[in-house]
Design a protein around this motif. Structure first.
Motif, short mmCIF file in Angstrom:
data_model
loop_
_atom_site.label_atom_id
_atom_site.label_comp_id
_atom_site.label_asym_id
_atom_site.label_seq_id
_atom_site.Cartn_x
_atom_site.Cartn_y
_atom_site.Cartn_z
N GLY A 1 0.84 -1.19 0.00
CA GLY A 1 0.00 0.00 0.00
C GLY A 1 0.87 1.24 0.00
N LYS A 2 0.31 2.36 0.39
CA LYS A 2 1.04 3.62 0.39
C LYS A 2 1.09 4.22 1.79
N GLU A 3 2.05 5.13 1.94
CA GLU A 3 2.24 5.81 3.22
C GLU A 3 1.84 7.27 3.07
N LEU A 4 0.95 7.73 3.91
CA LEU A 4 0.59 9.15 3.97
C LEU A 4 1.60 9.81 4.91
N THR A 5 2.61 10.43 4.31
CA THR A 5 3.72 10.99 5.06
C THR A 5 3.66 12.51 5.05
N PHE A 6 3.75 13.09 6.22
CA PHE A 6 3.72 14.55 6.34
C PHE A 6 5.15 15.08 6.42
N ASN A 7 5.73 15.28 5.24
CA ASN A 7 7.06 15.86 5.12
C ASN A 7 6.94 17.27 4.57
N PHE A 8 7.77 18.16 5.08
CA PHE A 8 7.73 19.55 4.66
C PHE A 8 9.16 20.06 4.46
N THR A 9 9.31 21.02 3.58
CA THR A 9 10.59 21.69 3.42
C THR A 9 10.37 23.19 3.49
N LYS A 10 11.46 23.89 3.69
CA LYS A 10 11.39 25.35 3.62
C LYS A 10 12.66 25.84 2.93
N PRO A 11 12.61 27.01 2.31
CA PRO A 11 13.77 27.51 1.58
C PRO A 11 14.98 27.65 2.50
N ALA A 12 16.14 27.30 1.97
CA ALA A 12 17.38 27.47 2.72
C ALA A 12 17.82 28.94 2.65
N PHE A 13 18.57 29.37 3.66
CA PHE A 13 19.27 30.63 3.50
C PHE A 13 20.74 30.31 3.32
N THR A 14 21.50 31.26 2.88
CA THR A 14 22.90 30.99 2.56
C THR A 14 23.83 31.78 3.46
N THR A 15 25.01 31.22 3.66
CA THR A 15 26.07 31.90 4.41
C THR A 15 26.74 32.92 3.49
N PRO A 16 27.59 33.79 4.05
CA PRO A 16 28.31 34.74 3.19
C PRO A 16 29.12 34.06 2.08
N SER B 1 0.97 29.45 17.18
CA SER B 1 1.57 30.78 17.07
C SER B 1 3.00 30.78 17.60
N ILE B 2 3.24 30.01 18.65
CA ILE B 2 4.60 29.90 19.17
C ILE B 2 5.50 29.17 18.17
N MET B 3 4.96 28.11 17.56
CA MET B 3 5.73 27.41 16.53
C MET B 3 6.12 28.35 15.40
N ASP B 4 5.22 29.25 15.02
CA ASP B 4 5.50 30.19 13.94
C ASP B 4 6.72 31.06 14.25
N ILE B 5 6.94 31.36 15.54
CA ILE B 5 8.11 32.14 15.92
C ILE B 5 9.39 31.40 15.55
N TYR B 6 9.43 30.12 15.91
CA TYR B 6 10.63 29.33 15.66
C TYR B 6 10.82 29.06 14.17
N ILE B 7 9.73 28.86 13.46
CA ILE B 7 9.83 28.66 12.01
C ILE B 7 10.36 29.92 11.34
N SER B 8 9.95 31.09 11.83
CA SER B 8 10.45 32.34 11.28
C SER B 8 11.95 32.50 11.50
N ARG B 9 12.48 31.80 12.50
CA ARG B 9 13.92 31.84 12.78
C ARG B 9 14.70 30.79 12.02
N GLY B 10 14.00 29.97 11.23
CA GLY B 10 14.70 29.00 10.40
C GLY B 10 14.34 27.55 10.66
N SER C 1 12.22 24.06 10.80
CA SER C 1 11.24 23.44 9.91
C SER C 1 10.10 22.88 10.74
N ILE C 2 8.90 22.86 10.17
CA ILE C 2 7.75 22.30 10.88
C ILE C 2 7.98 20.84 11.22
N THR C 3 8.71 20.11 10.37
CA THR C 3 8.97 18.70 10.65
C THR C 3 10.00 18.51 11.75
N GLN C 4 10.79 19.52 12.01
CA GLN C 4 11.87 19.44 12.99
C GLN C 4 11.47 20.08 14.32
#
Length: 578
Positions: free
Chosen positions: A140-155, A534-543, A545-548
């Motif tokens: 069968g199949k797996e309903l997996t909740f995986n998410f990504t977010k854009p990376a930021f880059t170092t200098p 709303s608290i989670m949104d704070i940490y996501i805004s700092r980089g 991921s919702i999965t992490q």
């Protein structure tokens, strides 16, 4: 249904490799350390201790145990454009960003291709073990909740992203062979969608359309599964409308996500829409997972440590389906695999794989004694903090986790995750650990079982801000088992929860909670639904991921604390007599 003979042969062949590794832990660990030291002996960091040599004895004698502050200047130099060989002989291809929820500030760790190879190996072995223990797991199949977010880059232009995002965006995941791992209900474009809300909606929609094929629900952490079910409870009417019309909602703007999901959605399906509507409109959502996905055999996510808090909620929603907690990993390294995937969550132990990094263990709770032992020299029942030496530049790095030895698999130790080392609650001189907090909450939530209430999220703080006695404050977000409105709160019930929380704390707490002592009565503050999102949104805004993301056990962020304080519905105190 049993596994086909071909699949049986594949499982046995692949697991034989695993069994061989587990039977030669000492030799493999020595070989891994020799390879790492030979490779990295002339990096700037190691050369200062080893002068280009690579023998184990000198490594043990000269290379110090390191913390993040010790390695941070070297990491920052590479991030700012200096060559990788400041810390790693092989190219650093990017950095992994820790969630920051334990220490409030995310850390970055050097990433090389070896880490991705280890993830692939762990995933293979874990899926094979699941196939071995769960009949029909691959049918069968797996309903997996995986998410990504854009990376930021170092200098220097190197990407910085979470572990899950980094791997899911890598060629190791994108170019995975067909049927190499479990088939997923969602197309990769849903995973790559940068908007978490659109991605969550499309994950669930794809899972609903393919409900008859779903045999498991999965996410990296149990908290994500709970969020997915709550999201479904808030959006099922719109999802049914999409299925009934065969048209995806217009607010799904991501072009790739929209086109790939539209293909799965196909044309109108009135029968399926009616069926889902019938289940979701019932008064109680008990067993909703098995009612909507009737072929589901298990849930897969990390349910150890603070994730154990979500087990009762998922038990309610799933009719107590088995949990598989597949492996133990961090931004620093992969650690171990659960070789008994169908064991009870409280019995989960992880068998450390000796071929991924070099592991040492610092014995904890020893007074005036520093004892560091190798992987094969740990003792049954003892508590340790792992030290990691990896290929990417960490050497004898303190992970900050506490683990306990629970047994051995062949010659390789098995460990139970106990707690994060740095999470403590203290008002006076007492130290209440993460393990004690989680145990107390587990005891207290039992009071809610006979009510209409479920504890969805919590955090706590040692409140010494006001005049008078300092005291422990627990912020609870509660949900009704029968509707989505803010639940009716029974103050007497919460007082009982307060008292059981206190009674479950150890003698160190009660010593200072005694009559005329410096610790006041414990308090529960119930907050509005959605507060912890709303608290989670704070940490996501700092980089993060919702999965992490993991809700902090003890809140330290002033911004998050302000949100909690602004959304309080009820306050109650313990009546327990010191």
């Amino acid at each position: 249904m049993s596994l086909s003979s071909d699949l049986n042969d594949m499982v046995d062949e692949k697991l034989k490799v695993f069994e061989d590794i587990m039977s030669n832990a000492k030799q493999i660990q020595d070989s891994v350390l020799k390879e790492i030291l030979t490779l990295n002996a002339n990096t700037e960091y190691l050369r200062s201790f080893l002068n280009g040599r690579s023998d184990k004895e000198l490594f043990k004698k000269k290379v110090p145990v390191m913390t993040y502050e010790d390695i941070r200047p070297y990491i920052e130099r590479v991030a700012n454009g200096e060559p990788s060989d400041v810390i790693s002989a092989k190219p650093i291809i990017g950095f992994l960003l820790s969630s920051g929820t334990s220490g409030e500030k995310g850390k970055i760790f050097p990433l090389d291709n070896k880490y991705f190879e280890n993830i692939v190996f762990f995933t293979h072995i874990s899926s094979l073990l699941t196939c071995k223990h769960v009949n029909g797991a691959k049918q069968g199949k797996e309903l997996t909740f995986n998410f990504t977010k854009p990376a930021f880059t170092t200098p220097s232009g190197l990407p910085v992203s979470s572990l899950t995002s980094s791997f899911l965006k890598s060629d190791y995941f994108k170019n995975r062979p067909p049927n190499d791992v479990f088939s997923l209900t969602s197309p990769d474009k849903v995973i790559f969608c940068p908007d978490n809300k659109q991605s969550m909606y499309c994950h669930i929609l794809c899972g609903l359309v393919q409900r008859d094929e779903v045999v498991s629900l999965a996410s990296p952490f149990a908290s994500v599964l709970v969020r997915a079910i709550i999201f479904l409870s808030n959006n099922w009417k719109e999802l049914c409308s999409n299925i009934r019309s065969g048209q995806l909602s217009k607010w799904i703007k991501d072009v790739d996500c929209r086109s790939s999901v539209s293909l799965i959605l196909g044309g109108p399906n009135l029968e399926l829409a009616d069926l889902i509507e019938q289940e979701c409109s019932q008064k109680s959502w008990e067993g909703i997972i098995t009612r909507i996905w009737p072929k589901t055999k298990y849930l897969e996510s990390i349910v150890t440590g603070q994730m154990a808090h979500y087990i009762p909620t998922l038990d309610f929603y799933s009719n107590k389906l088995p949990f598989i907690s597949p492996f133990y990993a961090s931004s620093e390294t992969m650690f171990g695999i659960n070789v008994n995937p169908l064991c009870k969550p409280q019995d989960v132990s992880y068998t450390f794989l000796p071929n991924v990094s070099y592991f040492e263990f610092l014995l904890v709770n020893e007074v005036n004694k520093v004892e560091i032992v190798d992987l094969v020299d740990v003792k049954l029942g003892c508590y340790y903090e792992p030290l990691v030496t990896n290929y990417a530049g960490l050497h004898r790095y303190r992970i900050g986790d506490i683990v306990q030895v629970t047994g051995f698999y062949n010659s390789t130790p098995q460990f139970k995750f106990v707690q994060r080392k740095n999470v403590v609650l203290s008002v006076h001189l007492e130290t209440t650990t993460e393990e004690q907090i989680l145990n107390a909450v587990t005891q207290a939530r039992s009071v809610l079982e006979s009510s209409d209430l479920m504890l969805i999220e919590f955090t706590c703080v040692a409140d010494t801000s006001a005049g008078g006695l300092g005291h422990y404050v627990f912020y609870w977000e509660l949900k009704s088992k029968t509707n989505n409105a803010n639940p009716e709160i029974d103050d007497e019930l919460l007082v009982e929860c307060c008292e059981l929380l206190e009674k479950s704390l150890d003698i160190d707490y009660w010593k200072y909670r005694s009559k005329d002592g410096p610790i006041g009565a414990l308090e529960i503050r119930v907050v509005q639904q959605g507060t912890f999102d709303s608290i989670m949104d704070i940490y996501i805004s700092r980089g993060a991921s919702i999965t992490q993301y993991k809700t902090p056990i003890c809140i330290k962020s002033a911004e998050a604390l302000a949100i909690l304080e602004d959304r309080i519905l009820v306050r109650v105190f313990s009546n327990s007599s010191p």
